[in-house]
Design a protein around this motif. Structure first.
Motif, PDB file in Angstrom:
ATOM      1  N   ILE A 169       0.815  -1.212   0.000  1.00 10.87           N
ATOM      2  CA  ILE A 169       0.000   0.000   0.000  1.00 10.87           C
ATOM      3  C   ILE A 169       0.848   1.261   0.000  1.00 10.87           C
ATOM      4  CG2 ILE A 169      -1.949  -1.099   1.153  1.00 10.87           C
ATOM      5  CD1 ILE A 169      -0.980   0.286   3.765  1.00 10.87           C
ATOM      6  N   ASN A 170       0.232   2.334  -0.446  1.00 12.99           N
ATOM      7  CA  ASN A 170       0.795   3.673  -0.327  1.00 12.99           C
ATOM      8  C   ASN A 170       0.427   4.253   1.030  1.00 12.99           C
ATOM      9  OD1 ASN A 170       0.229   6.717  -0.463  1.00 12.99           O
ATOM     10  ND2 ASN A 170       1.541   6.392  -2.250  1.00 12.99           N
TER      11      ASN A 170
ATOM     12  N   SER B 134       2.640   4.518   4.465  1.00 16.12           N
ATOM     13  CA  SER B 134       3.286   3.206   4.549  1.00 16.12           C
ATOM     14  C   SER B 134       4.619   3.264   5.292  1.00 16.12           C
ATOM     15  CB  SER B 134       3.506   2.627   3.151  1.00 16.12           C
ATOM     16  OG  SER B 134       4.289   3.497   2.373  1.00 16.12           O
ATOM     17  N   ASN B 135       5.231   4.444   5.370  1.00 13.83           N
ATOM     18  CA  ASN B 135       6.508   4.554   6.085  1.00 13.83           C
ATOM     19  C   ASN B 135       6.325   5.011   7.536  1.00 13.83           C
ATOM     20  OD1 ASN B 135       5.755   7.159   5.606  1.00 13.83           O
ATOM     21  ND2 ASN B 135       7.713   7.829   4.764  1.00 13.83           N
ATOM     22  N   GLU B 136       5.082   5.091   7.980  1.00 16.14           N
ATOM     23  CA  GLU B 136       4.797   5.444   9.361  1.00 16.14           C
ATOM     24  C   GLU B 136       4.363   4.208  10.123  1.00 16.14           C
ATOM     25  OE1 GLU B 136       1.835   8.460   8.361  1.00 16.14           O
ATOM     26  OE2 GLU B 136       3.218  10.009   9.083  1.00 16.14           O
TER      27      GLU B 136
ATOM     28  N   THR C 257      -2.046   2.246  14.290  1.00  5.98           N
ATOM     29  CA  THR C 257      -0.745   1.634  14.058  1.00  5.98           C
ATOM     30  C   THR C 257      -0.774   0.914  12.713  1.00  5.98           C
ATOM     31  OG1 THR C 257      -1.365  -0.405  15.179  1.00  5.98           O
ATOM     32  CG2 THR C 257      -0.301   1.305  16.518  1.00  5.98           C
ATOM     33  N   LEU C 258       0.392   0.766  12.135  1.00  6.34           N
ATOM     34  CA  LEU C 258       0.517   0.090  10.844  1.00  6.34           C
ATOM     35  C   LEU C 258       1.729  -0.820  10.885  1.00  6.34           C
ATOM     36  CD1 LEU C 258      -0.441  -0.211   7.867  1.00  6.34           C
ATOM     37  CD2 LEU C 258       1.141   1.655   7.315  1.00  6.34           C
TER      38      LEU C 258
ATOM     39  N   ILE D 146       0.138   1.279  -3.933  1.00  5.74           N
ATOM     40  CA  ILE D 146       1.359   1.976  -4.340  1.00  5.74           C
ATOM     41  C   ILE D 146       1.234   2.514  -5.760  1.00  5.74           C
ATOM     42  CG2 ILE D 146       3.727   1.524  -5.069  1.00  5.74           C
ATOM     43  CD1 ILE D 146       4.161  -0.127  -2.647  1.00  5.74           C
ATOM     44  N   TYR D 147       0.676   1.706  -6.652  1.00  8.41           N
ATOM     45  CA  TYR D 147       0.725   2.074  -8.067  1.00  8.41           C
ATOM     46  C   TYR D 147      -0.528   2.797  -8.540  1.00  8.41           C
ATOM     47  CZ  TYR D 147      -1.717  -2.386  -8.046  1.00  8.41           C
ATOM     48  OH  TYR D 147      -2.566  -3.411  -7.755  1.00  8.41           O
TER      49      TYR D 147
END
Lengths: 114, 112
Positions: free
Chosen positions: B29-30, B51-53, B64-65, B94-95
Motif C-alpha cells: 500500500i501507499n 506506509s513509512n509510518e 498503528t501500521l 502503491i501504483y
C-alpha cells in the motif's frame, strides 16, 4: 468543506425500470466514485471516473453504467433494475493523483427494487 | 481483491473503555485510512497513515501500521456513546493513488 450531494435519499423502483442516481460535488475534484454497500459485504466499487467522460470499471460493474459529462456530476444508471440491486449506493469524490488523498462521501441513496 | 478485512465484525463495550479494531489487507500500500460511518449515513474520514509510518495519533484515536504483517489497528481511547458507529479501513495502493479499497467494517456499540 467538501460537499458531495446525492439527489435522492430514498427511492423505490419497479423491476425493469431504468434508474438514475445523480451525484454532484462542489470541490472541483478530479475523481468520482460509485460504491454499493450491503450488510456483511462492505463497500464495493461499481465504477470510478478520473476525468470528464473517462470511466473505469470497479469490482461489480455488471448491470450498471455511468455518465460524467461535467466534472462536478457523476451519474449511476441501472439500465433495467432488478431486485438484487436493492442496496445503499454511495457516491464519493477525491482530488486527483496525489499522495495522501482522502475520499469524501455523500449521504447515500437507499434504493429498493420491487 | 485487495479489499481489507476488519476484525472483529462487531464490538460492544461500556463508555470509558478502549475500543480496538483491526484491519488486514493483501498487497503493498501507499497509505491506509480509517473512516467512520454513522448508521445510514455516508463515511467520514478519520485518519491517514502512510506506509513509512508506524503510528499516528489524532485526539482519542491511535492508529498503528505493520506493513510486514499487512495489518493496521485503530484504537479509540475513553470511548463515548457518541462513538457508536461502523468503522472501515481503506487502502490506497502503491501504483494507483486514485482508488480506495474498503473492508467490510467493524460495528462498534458503546453503551452508556
Amino acid at each position: 468543506d467538501v460537499k458531495v450531494t446525492q439527489s435522492s435519499r430514498y427511492l423505490v423502483k419497479r423491476t425493469g425500470e431504468k434508474v438514475f442516481l445523480e451525484c454532484v460535488q462542489d470541490m472541483d475534484h478530479e475523481n468520482m466514485f460509485w460504491y454499493r454497500q450491503d450488510p456483511g459485504l462492505g463497500l464495493r466499487l461499481i465504477y470510478f471516473s478520473y476525468d470528464v467522460k473517462m470511466k473505469e470499471k470497479g469490482d461489480i460493474p455488471e448491470g450498471y453504467s455511468v455518465s460524467r459529462e461535467k466534472k462536478e456530476r457523476f451519474s449511476l444508471i441501472l439500465e433495467s433494475a432488478s431486485t438484487n440491486q436493492t442496496s445503499m449506493y454511495l457516491c464519493a469524490s477525491s482530488p486527483g493523483q496525489g499522495y495522501g488523498n482522502t475520499i469524501y462521501f455523500g449521504e447515500g441513496s437507499w434504493l429498493t427494487v420491487v | 481483491s485487495q479489499q481489507g478485512e476488519e476484525d472483529p465484525q462487531a464490538l460492544s463495550i461500556q463508555e470509558g473503555e478502549n475500543a480496538t479494531m483491526n484491519c488486514s489487507y493483501k498487497t503493498s500500500i501507499n497509505n491506509l485510512q480509517w473512516y467512520r460511518q454513522n448508521s445510514g449515513r455516508g463515511l467520514v474520514h478519520l485518519i491517514l497513515i502512510r506506509s513509512n509510518e508506524r503510528e499516528k495519533h489524532s485526539g482519542r484515536l491511535r492508529v498503528t501500521l505493520d506493513t510486514s504483517k499487512k495489518s493496521s489497528s485503530l484504537l479509540i481511547t475513553a470511548s463515548r456513546a457518541a462513538d457508536t458507529a461502523s468503522y472501515f479501513c481503506a487502502t490506497v495502493l502503491i501504483y494507483n493513488f486514485n482508488k480506495f479499497y474498503f473492508g467490510s467494517g467493524t460495528k462498534l456499540n458503546v453503551k452508556p
